[in-house]
Design an enzyme around this catalytic site. Structure first.
Site, mmCIF file in Angstrom:
data_model
loop_
_atom_site.group_PDB
_atom_site.id
_atom_site.type_symbol
_atom_site.label_atom_id
_atom_site.label_comp_id
_atom_site.label_asym_id
_atom_site.label_seq_id
_atom_site.Cartn_x
_atom_site.Cartn_y
_atom_site.Cartn_z
ATOM 1 N N GLY B 13 0.842 -1.169 -0.347
ATOM 2 C CA GLY B 13 0.427 -0.042 0.060
ATOM 3 C C GLY B 13 1.334 0.686 -0.111
ATOM 4 C CB CYS B 14 1.850 3.799 -1.874
ATOM 5 S SG CYS B 14 2.779 1.661 -1.795
ATOM 6 C CB ALA B 15 1.522 8.416 0.258
ATOM 7 N N GLY B 184 5.332 7.298 -1.036
ATOM 8 C CA GLY B 184 5.991 6.288 0.063
ATOM 9 C C GLY B 184 5.273 4.924 0.244
ATOM 10 C CG ASN B 210 -2.241 3.776 -2.880
ATOM 11 O OD1 ASN B 210 -1.532 2.064 -2.536
ATOM 12 N ND2 ASN B 210 -2.916 4.795 -2.853
#
Ligand code: SF4
Ligand code: SF4
Lengths: 499, 364
Positions: B13-15, B184, B210
């Protein structure tokens, strides 16, 4: 003296039997008879093929069929089956004949493959709430983008088949199966937005109205092939081989070539319909190319051409050659594929499993960068929605179902089609038997089956977080093997469960 | 035992964040560090990175290679290859700052390159294909060398760590560009390899992403037929190759690309006006195996601008905002507000609807 003890016994519960004689009436093999003086039914187990017609029809559930417990002395090498085959051949001097698919105990790879589902990192999708797409196009795909003077993409393509779900009814000829069976398949294909295949027996004039959903076959016997037949169809299939009997032709006895069957096949009544083993104008791959293009010429390049081959040892090289012959689709038929009649030893010993053939053909065509030039259709045998999901994830574009469709219509897999006395009105031309199959009912059962499978496929796709079947195609990471060795896993191109 | 990226597929998962100034006015990377900091919780310190466009104006005609090396001997080996295929205009260590948060750094070098004219000619490839092929060659044959950035007038900076630390490590505040993207990462495993961080880039295409796509292996096996080699087994890698293939090699524009990778549903297409319907059907059918399903939001950076796209069900958050010539794309609105509290407009694009921001004087 008959050496052979019947394999199955008709077990009748006389306390239930009301001697209505329905079983006697319904059995084309004359198993049942009425003994007037005793007011009692009798059975001749020798004639029983275990088709369950009587069992199903009996109003009091007085009948069942049991495997005999009569045995030979145990022998791991000489099984009862083998001994009986020798008796039969010693008696008849003939080739052993059977029908339907290879029933022997070879591995079924589909049953050793498991499907993935999403948890946490990736949401599953509920097909009742979100769109879930199963539509596919079959045909050659080009990645060449051509733009007109105004910069707009030119959208003409080579001919494609448009299916609401990647399932088609595989080739079963009129002659090997009945008029009513054909009508049921045609109607169901139309209703479902898919296609059925005429097989090599021509297209009955009554069924031209379903031609938008019809694939016509051109086989080595060229029965019933003429201009209107080709142009009416949605696609044309050249049959090079069949999974149940790779390397040999076909033989429909003259007794079945009567009336409409003879007319549709365009051969005289009573003459045997013999399909030679090879096409006599195809002795190599370049000849196949000529036939592909003759058919395309004859139909103005408006019909996609399918080349059907049996899954044999060098199927990958053959498939690669077929792509280069200009075919739009390749149908591969596995060694479990059904048939109306085949020599038993060929059916049971020739060919390879469809799962392995599919995986290696898909890989080979990708390695050669030509996978998009054809669609891959696989059959022989696809038994359920989960088989379909696994086949697509291994790399198929679509599946053919034959036996499953017959079973939906009532076939009980007695494997006695070659006798022409199918008590279910399917693999027969005897009018009194044919009329037992009501197309209005059989068609609905086919529609029900595919609709049920569609629901199941959508549920499985949703579980994987996939909402379009295109994203399942060739998505082998969605599969894991259980109980398979390294070699099998590497051919299938999948990991073992737990990896 | 821990696997390296590429030996195992790691969902994450991510930003993501992207900022572009349409008038090509350059701004400092400092803003990006500040903005991505507020999405700290969306990463877990196992990968962060940035892509900056317009950062090398003095070398804008040369391919800027950013390369990780495991050790000096591999560097030598790679430089031999580079020397053979390119004119090396300039080379230097990429400036970094020693920080306790960033550990196990490889050797990080930068090269400004022009394809060697005779090599290029004899390869019979166009220039960009020649460069792309060279990148693949290094990354697949020189073990321990990894080219993670290869475009003109752009560069990727990435590492294992939280993105704000990665930004400080690379001294991003000292770079000025007209477009930046940031990432991120929250992988569900500990790959611990710098090459596995994002953005992923090839030539001037960079992707931050993401999501976890469910179509991964279908997409990978399709794109590998067309000369790409997926070595990282990450979504971002395959998406970058798909974008490169459709945009650079097939000449599709980004709206067309969106209708391949986030294709509208068939029952939506049916209701389109005739011409649009035919086109969408055509593209969806021709490139069926490049449809991407499962959750994703991506920001694509390229020569001509920036593109933001959600999966067609919008299973991942993504907002877009405008202020003057600047356009912002982010997983969370708060990151945008850090840079620009007073926005002209902010909205959440629909699933499958590409937001295409082109630079002035450029056509996307
Ligand atoms: S159908 Fe059943 S009840 Fe009727 S005669 Fe046969 S066994 Fe008896
Ligand atoms: S079609 Fe008829 S004869 Fe053939 S297996 Fe099925 S039930 Fe038996």
């Amino acid at each position: 003296m008959n050496y052979i003890y019947p394999e199955y016994e008709v077990v009748r519960n006389h306390s239930r039997c009301i001697t209505c004689r329905a079983c006697e009436n319904q059995c084309a093999n004359n198993v049942h008879s009425y003994v007037e003086c005793e007011n009692r039914m009798e059975s001749n187990d020798d004639a029983c093929v275990n088709c369950h017609r009587c069992v199903t029809i009996c109003p009091t559930r007085a009948l069942k069929i049991a495997k005999t417990d009569h045995v030979f002395r145990e022998n791991a090498n000489w099984t009862g089956k083998t001994i009986n085959e020798i008796y039969k051949q010693a008696q008849s001097g003939g080739v052993l004949l059977s029908s339907m698919g290879n029933p022997e105990n070879y591995p079924v790879y589909f049953d050793k493959i498991l499907i993935n589902a999403s948890q946490v990192t990736n949401p599953s999708i509920d097909p009742l709430r979100e769109p879930m797409e199963t539509r596919v196009f079959l045909g050659s795909k080009s990645h060449d983008i051509v733009r007109d003077a105004a910069g707009k993409i030119v959208t003409e393509t080579t001919p494609q088949l448009d299916l609401s779900i990647p399932v088609m009814f595989s080739a079963m000829s009129y002659g090997s199966i009945s008029y009513n069976a054909h009508e049921s398949l045609a109607k169901a294909a139309q209703k479902l937005g898919i296609y059925y295949n005429t097989g090599e027996g021509g297209l009955h004039e009554d069924f031209y109205k379903y031609s938008k959903n019809t694939i016509v076959q051109v086989a080595s016997g060229r029965f019933g092939v003429h201009k209107d037949y080709l142009t009416a169809a949605a696609a044309i299939e050249i049959k090079m081989g069949q999974g149940a009997k790779p390397g040999i032709g076909g033989h429909l006895p003259g007794t079945k070539i009567i009336g409409d069957v003879s007319r549709t096949r365009m051969i005289p009544e009573g003459s045997d319909a013999i399909s030679p083993a090879p096409h006599h104008d195809i002795y190599s791959i370049e000849d196949l190319r000529q036939l592909v293009f003759s058919l395309k010429e004859a139909t103005d390049y408006k019909k996609p051409v399918i080349v059907k081959i049996a899954a044999v040892h060098n199927v990958t090289a053959i498939a690669s050659g077929v792509v280069r012959s200009g075919a739009d689709m390749i149908a591969i038929d596995g060694f479990r594929g059904g048939t109306g009649a085949a020599p038993t030893k060929i059916r049971d010993n020739v060919g390879i499993p469809i799962e392995l053939a599919l995986a290696s053909v898909d890989k080979r065509l990708r390695d050669e960068g030509i996978r998009d030039k054809v669609s891959l259709i696989v059959g022989g045998s696809i038994r359920s929605s989960s088989d379909i999901v696994k086949a697509i994830a291994l790399g198929a574009d679509c599946v053919y179902i034959g036996s499953a469709a017959l079973i939906a219509m009532g076939c009980h897999l007695c494997r006695n089609c070659q006798s022409g006395k199918c008590n279910w009105g399917i693999a027969t031309q005897m009018p009194e038997l044919v009329k037992r199959l009501n197309p209005a009912i059989a068609y609905q059962r086919l529609v029900n089956l595919i609709s049920a499978w569609r629901h199941e496929i959508k549920e499985m796709m949703g579980g994987m977080g996939i909402n379009s079947i295109e994203s399942l195609k060739g998505n082998r990471l969605m599969l894991r093997g259980v109980g398979l060795n390294e070699k099998e896993l590497s051919i299938l191109g999948i990991y073992h469960a737990g990896e | 035992m821990h696997f390296k990226e590429g030996e195992v597929r790691i969902p994450s998962g991510c930003a993501i964040l992207g900022v572009i100034d349409k008038s090509r006015k350059r701004f400092s990377g400092e803003d990006m560090i500040r903005a991505i900091t507020v999405m700290h919780e969306r990463g877990n310190g196992l990968g962060g990175g940035f892509a900056g466009y317009g950062i090398y104006p003095e070398y804008k005609d040369y391919y800027a290679f950013h390369v990780f090396y495991d050790d000096a001997s591999i560097k030598k080996q790679c430089e031999l290859f580079l020397d053979e295929h390119f004119d090396i205009i300039n080379l230097s260590k990429i400036p970094t700052r020693k920080m306790s948060e960033i550990k196990d750094e490889p050797l990080i070098w930068r090269y400004f390159l022009a394809p060697h004219p005779t090599k290029l000619k004899s390869s019979q490839l166009d220039e960009r294909e020649f460069v792309a092929k060279s990148v693949f060659k290094i990354n697949t044959t020189i073990k321990g060398a990894y080219v993670f950035s290869s475009g003109k007038n752009m560069g990727v900076f990435k590492a294992v760590g939280y993105p704000e630390d990665v930004g400080r490590f690379y001294k991003l505040e000292e770079y000025e560009g007209y477009c930046f993207t940031a990432h991120g990462r929250y992988p569900t495993n500990t790959p611990g390899w710098w090459g596995g961080a994002h953005p992923f880039a090839l030539l001037d295409y960079s992707v931050v992403h993401n999501g976890e796509i469910s179509s991964y292996d279908a997409n990978r096996r399709c794109i590998e037929m067309y000369g790409y080699k997926c070595t990282l087994l990450t979504d971002t890698e395959v998406i970058t190759y798909i974008v490169d293939y459709l945009h650079r090699k097939k000449g599709l524009d980004f709206k067309e690309i969106a209708s391949v990778i986030a294709a509208p549903f068939w029952n939506t297409i049916v209701n389109y006006p005739d011409e649009e319907r035919k086109k969408c059907e055509y593209l969806r059918n021709a490139f069926a195996s490049l449809l991407i399903t499962g959750p994703f939001s991506i920001i694509i950076g390229c020569q001509d601008g920036m593109v933001a796209l959600n999966d067609r069900l919008k299973l991942r958050p993504m907002v877009v905002a405008e202020k003057g010539d600047k356009v912002f794309v982010s997983t969370e609105e708060c990151a945008i507000r850090v840079i620009e509290p007073n926005l002209d407009r902010i909205w959440a694009p629909k699933g499958g609807e590409a937001v295409i921001i082109k630079l002035e004087d450029e056509r996307l």
